[in-house]
Design a protein around this motif. Structure first.
Motif, short mmCIF file in Angstrom:
data_model
loop_
_atom_site.label_atom_id
_atom_site.label_comp_id
_atom_site.label_asym_id
_atom_site.label_seq_id
_atom_site.Cartn_x
_atom_site.Cartn_y
_atom_site.Cartn_z
N GLN A 81 -5.37 10.69 10.30
CA GLN A 81 -4.92 9.61 9.55
C GLN A 81 -5.36 9.48 8.29
O GLN A 81 -6.49 9.52 7.90
CB GLN A 81 -5.51 8.08 10.45
CG GLN A 81 -5.19 6.91 9.77
CD GLN A 81 -3.63 6.72 10.03
OE1 GLN A 81 -3.30 6.71 11.13
NE2 GLN A 81 -2.97 6.19 9.03
N MET A 82 -4.23 9.53 7.44
CA MET A 82 -4.59 9.49 6.13
C MET A 82 -4.02 8.29 5.54
O MET A 82 -2.80 7.71 5.60
CB MET A 82 -3.71 10.78 5.51
CG MET A 82 -4.01 12.13 6.35
SD MET A 82 -3.17 13.55 5.22
CE MET A 82 -1.48 12.98 5.75
N ASN A 83 -4.82 7.42 4.78
CA ASN A 83 -4.62 6.19 3.98
C ASN A 83 -4.69 6.31 2.65
O ASN A 83 -5.41 7.33 2.11
CB ASN A 83 -5.70 4.91 4.54
CG ASN A 83 -5.37 4.78 5.99
OD1 ASN A 83 -4.14 4.96 6.39
ND2 ASN A 83 -6.37 4.52 6.77
N ASN A 84 -4.09 5.38 1.88
CA ASN A 84 -4.31 5.37 0.23
C ASN A 84 -3.85 6.95 -0.29
O ASN A 84 -4.67 7.39 -1.15
CB ASN A 84 -5.70 5.04 -0.11
CG ASN A 84 -5.54 4.62 -1.49
OD1 ASN A 84 -4.85 4.17 -2.12
ND2 ASN A 84 -6.87 4.71 -2.17
N LEU A 85 -2.88 7.44 0.34
CA LEU A 85 -2.73 8.79 -0.12
C LEU A 85 -2.26 8.85 -1.76
O LEU A 85 -1.79 7.94 -2.11
CB LEU A 85 -1.27 9.32 0.72
CG LEU A 85 -1.59 9.75 1.96
CD1 LEU A 85 -0.52 9.78 2.81
CD2 LEU A 85 -2.46 11.04 1.96
N LYS A 86 -2.68 9.86 -2.40
CA LYS A 86 -2.59 10.12 -3.77
C LYS A 86 -1.97 11.55 -3.98
O LYS A 86 -1.77 12.51 -3.16
CB LYS A 86 -3.93 10.24 -4.32
CG LYS A 86 -5.08 9.14 -3.93
CD LYS A 86 -6.39 9.51 -4.41
CE LYS A 86 -7.38 8.71 -3.80
NZ LYS A 86 -8.99 9.03 -3.96
N PRO A 87 -1.18 11.44 -5.13
CA PRO A 87 -0.51 12.80 -5.39
C PRO A 87 -1.29 14.12 -5.28
O PRO A 87 -0.61 14.90 -4.80
CB PRO A 87 -0.21 12.48 -6.92
CG PRO A 87 0.10 11.10 -7.05
CD PRO A 87 -1.32 10.60 -6.25
#
Length: 125
Positions: A81-87
């Motif tokens: 689970q990946m949250n608050n993804l960034k470039p």
């Protein structure tokens, strides 16, 4: 022999979330340590998160608090689970597995014997 197939990648905007899945062909993943790695263009493959056969987890400093690794032994599936993804999270994400043989849970790629084909995650700003 374990076959691993990732899914769930895609393109999202910064701040969004994705959940990656890794389906294992093994009759059980309960005997395996499993991990997620990622590789961005021009960079080395790096360990992101790992989960030991008994459920203990380990995260790279760069994703701690942002990503969560889990598994379902009945479905023989690993999740990320990946949250608050960034470039900077943009990369090909790979699932990996190894038979549990050490109490040390590692994020070193050479420690893992089985690999999936990867799923692409692209985060736009």
């Amino acid at each position: 022999q374990v076959q691993l197939v990732e899914s769930g990648g895609g393109s999202v905007q910064a701040g969004g979330s994705l959940r990656l899945s890794c389906a294992a062909s093994a009759g059980t993943i309960g005997n395996y340590d499993m991990a997620w790695f990622r590789q961005a263009p021009g960079k080395e493959r790096e360990g992101v998160a790992a989960i030991r056969n008994d459920g203990m987890t380990r995260y790279a400093n760069s994703v701690r608090g942002q990503f969560t690794v889990s598994k379902d032994n009945v479905k023989t599936t690993l999740y990320l689970q990946m949250n608050n993804l960034k470039p900077e999270d943009t990369a090909m994400y790979y699932c990996a597995a190894r038979l549990s043989s050490s109490p040390l849970l590692t994020l070193v790629k050479n420690a893992y014997d089985y690999w999936g084909q990867g799923t692409q995650v692209t985060v736009s700003s």
